[in-house]
Design a protein around this motif. Structure first.
Motif, PDB file in Angstrom:
ATOM      1  N   UNK A 295      -4.755  -9.531   7.751  1.00 48.62           N
ATOM      2  CA  UNK A 295      -4.452  -8.370   8.687  1.00 48.62           C
ATOM      3  C   UNK A 295      -3.364  -7.378   8.418  1.00 48.62           C
ATOM      4  N   UNK A 296      -2.493  -7.885   7.597  1.00 51.00           N
ATOM      5  CA  UNK A 296      -1.454  -7.039   7.257  1.00 51.00           C
ATOM      6  C   UNK A 296      -1.980  -6.287   6.067  1.00 51.00           C
ATOM      7  N   UNK A 297      -2.886  -6.567   5.341  1.00 49.10           N
ATOM      8  CA  UNK A 297      -3.247  -5.728   4.299  1.00 49.10           C
ATOM      9  C   UNK A 297      -4.273  -4.828   4.851  1.00 49.10           C
TER      10      UNK A 297
ATOM     11  N   UNK B  71       1.000   4.646   1.429  1.00 47.02           N
ATOM     12  CA  UNK B  71       0.255   5.697   2.168  1.00 47.02           C
ATOM     13  C   UNK B  71       0.574   7.110   1.868  1.00 47.02           C
TER      14      UNK B  71
ATOM     15  N   UNK C  91      -2.172  -2.071   6.403  1.00 47.70           N
ATOM     16  CA  UNK C  91      -1.550  -1.307   5.379  1.00 47.70           C
ATOM     17  C   UNK C  91      -2.485  -0.262   4.877  1.00 47.70           C
ATOM     18  N   UNK C  92      -3.883  -0.664   4.765  1.00 43.77           N
ATOM     19  CA  UNK C  92      -4.779   0.106   4.599  1.00 43.77           C
ATOM     20  C   UNK C  92      -5.266   1.122   5.530  1.00 43.77           C
TER      21      UNK C  92
ATOM     22  N   UNK D 118      -0.077 -11.626   5.595  1.00 39.12           N
ATOM     23  CA  UNK D 118      -1.505 -11.739   5.733  1.00 39.12           C
ATOM     24  C   UNK D 118      -2.221 -10.846   4.692  1.00 39.12           C
ATOM     25  N   UNK D 119      -2.036 -11.134   3.581  1.00 42.29           N
ATOM     26  CA  UNK D 119      -2.779 -10.274   2.501  1.00 42.29           C
ATOM     27  C   UNK D 119      -4.072 -10.870   2.570  1.00 42.29           C
ATOM     28  N   UNK D 120      -5.160 -10.209   1.977  1.00 43.71           N
ATOM     29  CA  UNK D 120      -6.534 -10.810   1.934  1.00 43.71           C
ATOM     30  C   UNK D 120      -6.763 -12.011   1.100  1.00 43.71           C
TER      31      UNK D 120
ATOM     32  N   UNK E 200       3.337  -9.134   2.002  1.00 42.02           N
ATOM     33  CA  UNK E 200       3.132  -9.510   3.384  1.00 42.02           C
ATOM     34  C   UNK E 200       2.241 -10.986   3.607  1.00 42.02           C
TER      35      UNK E 200
ATOM     36  N   UNK F  70       0.861  -1.147   0.286  1.00 42.59           N
ATOM     37  CA  UNK F  70      -0.002  -0.007  -0.146  1.00 42.59           C
ATOM     38  C   UNK F  70       0.849   1.290   0.050  1.00 42.59           C
TER      39      UNK F  70
ATOM     40  N   UNK G  73      -2.822   2.169   7.834  1.00 42.51           N
ATOM     41  CA  UNK G  73      -1.917   2.925   7.953  1.00 42.51           C
ATOM     42  C   UNK G  73      -1.894   3.975   6.965  1.00 42.51           C
ATOM     43  N   UNK G  74      -2.442   3.732   5.653  1.00 40.46           N
ATOM     44  CA  UNK G  74      -2.514   4.642   4.702  1.00 40.46           C
ATOM     45  C   UNK G  74      -3.400   5.765   5.167  1.00 40.46           C
TER      46      UNK G  74
END
Lengths: 378, 878
Positions: free
Chosen positions: B699-701, A17, B704-705, A61-63, A59, A15, B707-708
């Motif tokens: 979770x990490x995705x 940010x 990241x969202x 734990x991506x969805x 990562x 992502x 956090x963005x």
């Protein structure tokens, strides 16, 4: 005469940010789209196999959706894909790969190597010696077993690993995932496909980093590319072609504006940028009001043209000319305040002063020239 | 600015034109009674400037009842060398012409020019109001409005500031206030008054904080996930080791040890058994020995019995020998006791005899005494009897005596009274002459009391009957006679011849009575119950004495060497004790003797029986059997001991204790390992499923969202914060500058104010605020500060005027026109203040033209100007 497409560091799921939400999500999307284009390229170029040297996912734990989408993107190329886990997506006891398996998302033509070993691509007479990362932090050279690994005589020996080549790239004593600089030679590899470095880079005639197919940060040189590797026969020197694939070019500029021509130059440069770039501008210097307006206009145009755009005007001072001030009809104490703010730009609170000055000049300009009518009732 | 001429026509009471010219610099004083048109003129001047010529709201200018009038006002003044001429007419004829030097203006252009010059504005519609009047509103003081200076200053505020701004060589920023207001509004969209984030900014901060929390939470979850993944890896690695089931080995070893242990245990059992056998062997031996010992002891016993028998016999003999001596002792003790008892008896007898004798003597004495008493008592009795007889003879009844005494006394009194009442006859006769009174011859001198008629015979002369006067006297005489009779009677009854005698007798009787009493007392002492009783007692006593005497005679004579009773009794007791002791001893002896005999008999019997038994044949046989048994048992013991020792060695070699420990250790270890392994398998399954679920959450995705989004918000907050800071800075600078400017404006105003104030209150200060409105009056250094509003009406009027004069000075310095109009100002000032105010006005008039209208000309005579009467002016016009 097999032909390979060598790629790595897809970082799917990353992502961005620092950019606005919609730009960031577009960039995230672009990464998967690029994989699709990569698969299309592999098909169009009649590649025999695709080698993916680690960090497919950003990562663990991506969805689930992201996992599925990634593997769907591989569809255009139906030939073999050989993938190894990198440091972002290491093959831990539970990892994105075990999840992918449970989701039954991994197509049959994908050879996912979760333990160090040899993948035999018999139809190509090719053995891929793969050194996946199976721990969060690895400090030993996972490719050292290559040297003593036996493969079918007459087969190509292709190495596939993820880490940093010792002595070539800037490293500390304890850099993780080290790889010996002479591995290709020591292990009699015909080609050593590496991942982890995000720019396409030649280490030696047989050892290359492909870099990431879609640039994902400002610093990397040579990102946004894939390598097409042709090997005539076992032992022959591979012919490596660099092929640009990325959609977005990432540029980071530091610009200093002192005279009018500086501004013109900047504007020209901005115009010259390929569209859909990712741009980060840091502007310092000073401008009069007109130039400032001009700059703001140019920046607005650039923002619309490009994929993502951030600009820092913290070091830019506003220096209105006498004409500017007169045009503002800033009289009396307002005029004094204007002058004081101009001076304050140099000092500690420079940025705030500049902002204040911009606000003030903006308001004065909007108010328009006032009739000096005596007795305006409150 | 110098007003030169004013003319009005068809204006209220001025239907005919009225012109005022020849106005001078300085003070122009107009006087006139009420209703003479002073205020109308002031209104006219105001209307000429303030009201639009086209206005329809100026009907008050028309003369009463004349709605067709077209009020016209003409004003001419000089300003900066140019002549300004204004003609304005209203209502019926609307017109406005202004000539400035050579230029002509009309209509609204003309009006705007005037407004610009003087610093006021026009009403949008309708009549002109105070907020429009600007600077003239401040300097042209209406009647009764002098104290209302604060509002007037406010209304003129902007005009003042812009006018005054020119003094300082720069324009006060007209845009400045608007700008400040605008910026304040902008700032208000980001911050509250106290500088806290609000609205969008606040929302952004809150969202940022929330996102931070979410990101943190996600980080924790991710860390936890990673930990669990690592743990899974660890468990799996451990599980590999479990594959080979290492605990089985331990179980096998344990089984082996158990085997060996069983062998050892059987040995131990044998050992225990033999040990018991050994024990019983020993016990049997002990019993045998015991039996042998018994045999031995019986032999000893025999010997002992023989000795015992001999001893008993000897003892008995000894005792018998003692017998005779003891008997003898008893007998002698008896004899001694009898003797002592006899002596004691005698002693008692003597004792008794002596006692009787003593009693007898005592009785004798008592008897004699009693006889004496009896004699005395009888004598007394006789005496008393005689005395009583005597008493009865001389007794006199007290009552009678008293009565007699009374009579006598009464008679005496009567006699005295008689004498007093009676006629006294005093005579002094010649020596040889005599008188005859009744039958009494009177000679010499003396006196006679006549109680009854008497005849005095005077020899040679005749008779003189003298009749004492009064019935009283006769009465008295009668009474006296009566009394005398009574007395006679009484005395006869009492058998006395005189009162004295009676009294004497009474006295004697009393004395006698006392004597009798005394005797009777003594008698009572002697014979309380009477003499008869006494005689009886005496007789009794006699009887008694005779008894005792008889008793005494009955006693025999006694020997002289009888000891005292005490000694004899003591002796007797002692002998009795000794006798008892001897008897006891004897008894003892008997008892002992019997015991000794018994003992001897018993010993003899025992001896015989034992002798018999020991010589029986069966006895010997038993003895030898026991001896053999003992020998056998001893052998058995030896054998057993050896066997036990051997086996013990065997057992020790096998070391059962260690075996047992090993078995326990090995089994427990095997159990633990097996349990751990199955637990581990469970844990792994559990962890796998948990990770599956967690992994699916992406979770990490998500992090990241989030956090963005957080970064976005951070940027936005930073942006807003910067903007807020910039706005704050801008506002601060603008406000500071504005304030500094205001102060610069305030300063000269303050100066002018104080200049005038000194004339009124020497060491006072009038302070103005940022809007140049007068606020506080400070009288002197140490008096408290007073708010303008709190001053008295008169004081406010004065302050109001002073303030306006100061503004006028200020405006003049700024090069603006200043015309001052006062319509009956200072009506509430006392004469002292008024004087001071006049000084002030005079001073001001050096700089400004002042038109002063008043209906109190007397107040203004010392202004140095000639008043102009309005009525006079009017009449001049016609």
């Amino acid at each position: 005469m097999p032909r390979f497409l060598h790629t790595a560091d897809w970082q799917i799921g990353r992502q961005y940010s620092r950019f606005a939400a919609e730009d960031a999500s577009a960039l995230t999307e672009a990464r998967i789209a690029t994989v699709e284009r990569l698969a299309q390229l592999a098909r169009d170029e009649n590649v025999d196999a695709v080698l993916v040297a680690g960090d497919v996912f950003d990562a663990q734990t991506v969805s689930d959706r992201t996992i599925r989408r990634l593997f769907n993107a591989l569809a255009p190329f139906s030939g073999p894909w050989v993938m190894i886990p990198g440091n972002h997506d290491a093959a831990l006891a539970e990892s994105v790969w075990s999840r992918a398996r449970r989701l039954a998302a991994i197509p049959a033509n994908v050879h996912l190597v979760e333990e160090s070993g040899i993948v035999a691509l018999s139809e190509l007479n090719c053995a891929v010696l793969a050194a996946p990362l199976t721990q969060r932090h690895t400090y030993g050279d996972l490719s050292d077993w290559f040297d003593t690994a036996e493969t079918e005589p007459g087969w190509l020996r292709i190495g596939l690993a993820h880490g940093s080549v010792q002595g070539i790239l800037a490293d500390d004593i304890d850099s993780p995932n080290p790889i010996a600089a002479d591995r290709a030679a020591a292990a009699r590899l015909d080609y050593f496909a590496l991942g982890d470095w995000h720019g396409a880079k030649r280490i030696d005639e047989r050892t290359w980093y492909s870099g990431t197919p879609e640039q994902d940060r400002f610093k990397d040189n040579g990102a946004g590319q894939v390598l097409l590797v042709d090997i005539d026969a076992p032992g022959a020197v591979p012919q490596v072609t660099v092929h640009a694939l990325g959609q977005h070019s990432w540029q980071q500029w530091q610009v200093s504006l002192r005279v009018a021509s500086d501004l013109e130059q900047l504007i020209d440069r901005l115009d010259a940028l390929p569209p859909q770039s990712v741009l980060d501008l840091r502007i310092a210097g000073q401008l009069d009001m007109q130039s400032h307006e001009q700059l703001e206009e140019a920046l607005s145009v650039a923002e619309a043209r490009h994929r993502a755009f951030t600009v820092d005007l913290g070091q830019l001072h506003l220096e209105p000319t006498e004409d500017d001030i007169a045009a503002l009809h800033a009289d009396g104490f307002v005029g004094e305040v204007l002058a004081e703010l101009r001076l304050m730009q140099q000092g500690e609170k420079g940025e705030i002063a500049r902002d204040a000055l911009v606000i003030l000049t903006g308001m004065l300009r909007d108010a328009g020239p006032r009739e000096h009518v005596l007795g305006d009732a409150p | 600015m110098k007003m030169q001429r004013i003319r009005v026509e068809q204006l209220r009471q001025f239907r005919q034109p009225l012109a005022i010219d020849e106005l001078s610099d300085g003070i122009n004083l107009f006087t006139g009674p009420n209703e003479s048109g002073k205020s109308t003129l002031v209104r006219a001047i105001r209307a000429a400037f303030f009201e639009r010529y086209k206005s329809n709201s100026v009907e008050d200018l028309q003369p009463w009842g004349d709605s067709s009038a077209a009020p016209e006002i003409e004003v001419e003044f000089l300003w900066q060398g140019e002549r300004w001429h204004l003609v304005k007419s209203f209502l019926k004829k609307k017109r406005c012409d202004l000539q400035v030097g050579t230029r002509s203006l009309s209509g609204e252009d003309a009006e705007d020019k005037l407004a610009e010059l003087l610093g006021f504005q026009y009403a949008g519609r309708g009549a002109s109001k105070p907020e429009h009047w600007g600077v003239p509103g401040l300097l042209w003081i209406e009647q009764g409005a002098g104290q209302d200076v604060q509002q007037a200053v406010r209304d003129a505020g902007n005009h003042l500031k812009s006018a005054l701004g020119g003094t300082l060589g720069e324009l006060a920023s007209s845009a400045g206030d608007d700008l400040i207001a605008q910026l304040d509004a902008e700032r208000g969209r980001l911050l509250t008054a106290t500088g806290r984030p609000t609205l969008e900014y606040k929302a952004a901060l809150e969202e940022k904080a929330a996102l931070e929390c979410r990101v943190q939470a996600l980080d924790e979850q991710i860390a936890s996930y990673a930990q669990q993944v690592d743990r899974l890896a660890q468990l799996r690695a451990d599980q590999l080791a479990d594959q080979s089931k290492p605990w089985l080995q331990y179980r096998r070893e344990a089984a082996q040890a158990t085997e060996r242990l069983r062998d050892v245990e059987s040995l131990e059992r044998d050992q225990a058994r033999e040990q018991q056998a050994l024990e019983s062997c020993r016990e049997s031996q002990a019993m045998s020995r015991q039996q042998l010992d018994e045999f031995a002891s019986q032999q000893d016993q025999l010997q002992r019995r023989v000795d015992a028998h001999r001893q008993a016999a000897e003892a008995e003999k000894q005792l018998r020998d003692q017998g005779a001596t003891i008997r003898q002792r008893v007998e002698s003790a008896e004899a001694a006791y009898k003797k002592a008892a006899g002596r004691a008896h005698l002693a008692r007898q003597k004792e008794q005899r002596d006692r009787l004798q003593r009693e007898l003597d005592q009785l004798q004495l008592q008897l004699e005494e009693k006889q004496r008493h009896l004699g005395d008592a009888q004598k007394l009795l006789e005496q008393i009897r005689q005395q009583r007889v005597e008493l009865s003879a001389i007794a006199i009844d007290d009552v009678d005596l008293k009565r007699l005494k009374g009579f006598v006394e009464k008679r005496q009194r009567l006699e005295i009274e008689e004498k007093a009442v009676a006629t006294r006859l005093e005579y002094q006769l010649q020596p040889d002459k005599s008188l005859l009174l009744g039958n009494q011859t009177l000679q010499g001198q003396g006196e006679q009391v006549l109680l009854e008629p008497a005849t005095l015979e005077i020899p040679g002369v005749g008779q003189v009957r003298i009749i004492p006067g009064g019935e009283d006297l006769a009465d008295l005489a009668r009474q006296r006679q009566q009394l005398s009779d009574n007395i006679e009677q009484a005395m006869t009854a009492l058998k006395v011849s005189s009162l004295a005698g009676a009294e004497q007798r009474a006295e004697d009787a009393r004395r006698l009575g006392a004597d009798i009493q005394r005797n009777e007392d003594r008698l009572a002492l002697l014979a309380p119950q009477g003499t008869d009783a006494l005689a009886q007692t005496l007789a009794l006593h006699e009887q008694q004495r005779q008894n005792v005497s008889q008793q005494l005679d009955a006693f025999p004579a006694l020997a002289e060497d009888v000891p005292s009773l005490v000694v004899a009794e003591a002796e007797q007791e002692q002998e009795q004790r000794q006798l008892k002791a001897a008897e006891r001893e004897h008894a003892n002896y008997h008892t002992q003797l019997q015991l000794a005999e018994q003992a001897t008999r018993t010993a003899s019997e025992e001896l015989h029986s034992l002798e018999q038994r020991l010589e029986s044949p069966g006895y010997q046989e038993t003895k030898s059997k026991v001896q053999e048994q003992l020998r056998n048992l001893q052998q058995q013991q030896q054998d057993l001991e050896k066997s036990l020792a051997d086996r013990q060695q065997q057992i020790a070699a096998a070391n059962p204790q260690v075996l047992r420990q090993d078995i326990q250790r090995l089994s427990t270890s095997a159990d633990n390992m097996e349990r751990l392994a199955s637990q581990r398998a469970l844990d792994i399954r559990e962890l796998e499923s948990k990770l599956e679920v967690l992994g699916g959450q992406g979770l990490e995705e998500t992090r990241a969202e989030q956090a963005a989004a957080l970064e976005q918000h951070e940027r936005r907050c930073a942006e807003l914060s910067r903007r807020a800071e910039a706005l704050d800075l801008l506002l601060q600078l603008l406000r500071d500058k504005r304030q500094a400017l205001t102060r610069r404006l305030q300063e000269p105003l303050q100066r002018h104010l104080n200049h005038y104030l000194q004339l009124l209150f020497p060491s006072a200060r009038l302070e103005v605020d940022d809007d140049l409105v007068p606020r506080q009056l400070v009288r002197s250094a140490d008096t408290a500060v007073g708010e303008f509003d709190a001053l008295s009406f008169g004081a406010r009027e004065q302050m109001g005027l002073i303030s306006r004069l100061a503004y006028a000075d200020l405006l003049k310095e700024a090069g603006r026109p200043t015309l001052i109009i006062l319509d009956d100002a200072l009506v509430h000032s006392d004469s002292q203040r008024l004087t001071q105010m006049k000084r002030i006005l005079f001073d001001a008039a050096q700089r400004h033209q002042i038109l002063l209208f008043t209906c109190h000309p007397e107040n203004w005579r010392d202004l140095g100007v000639t008043p102009r009467e309005l009525d006079g002016l009017r009449s001049m016009q016609v």
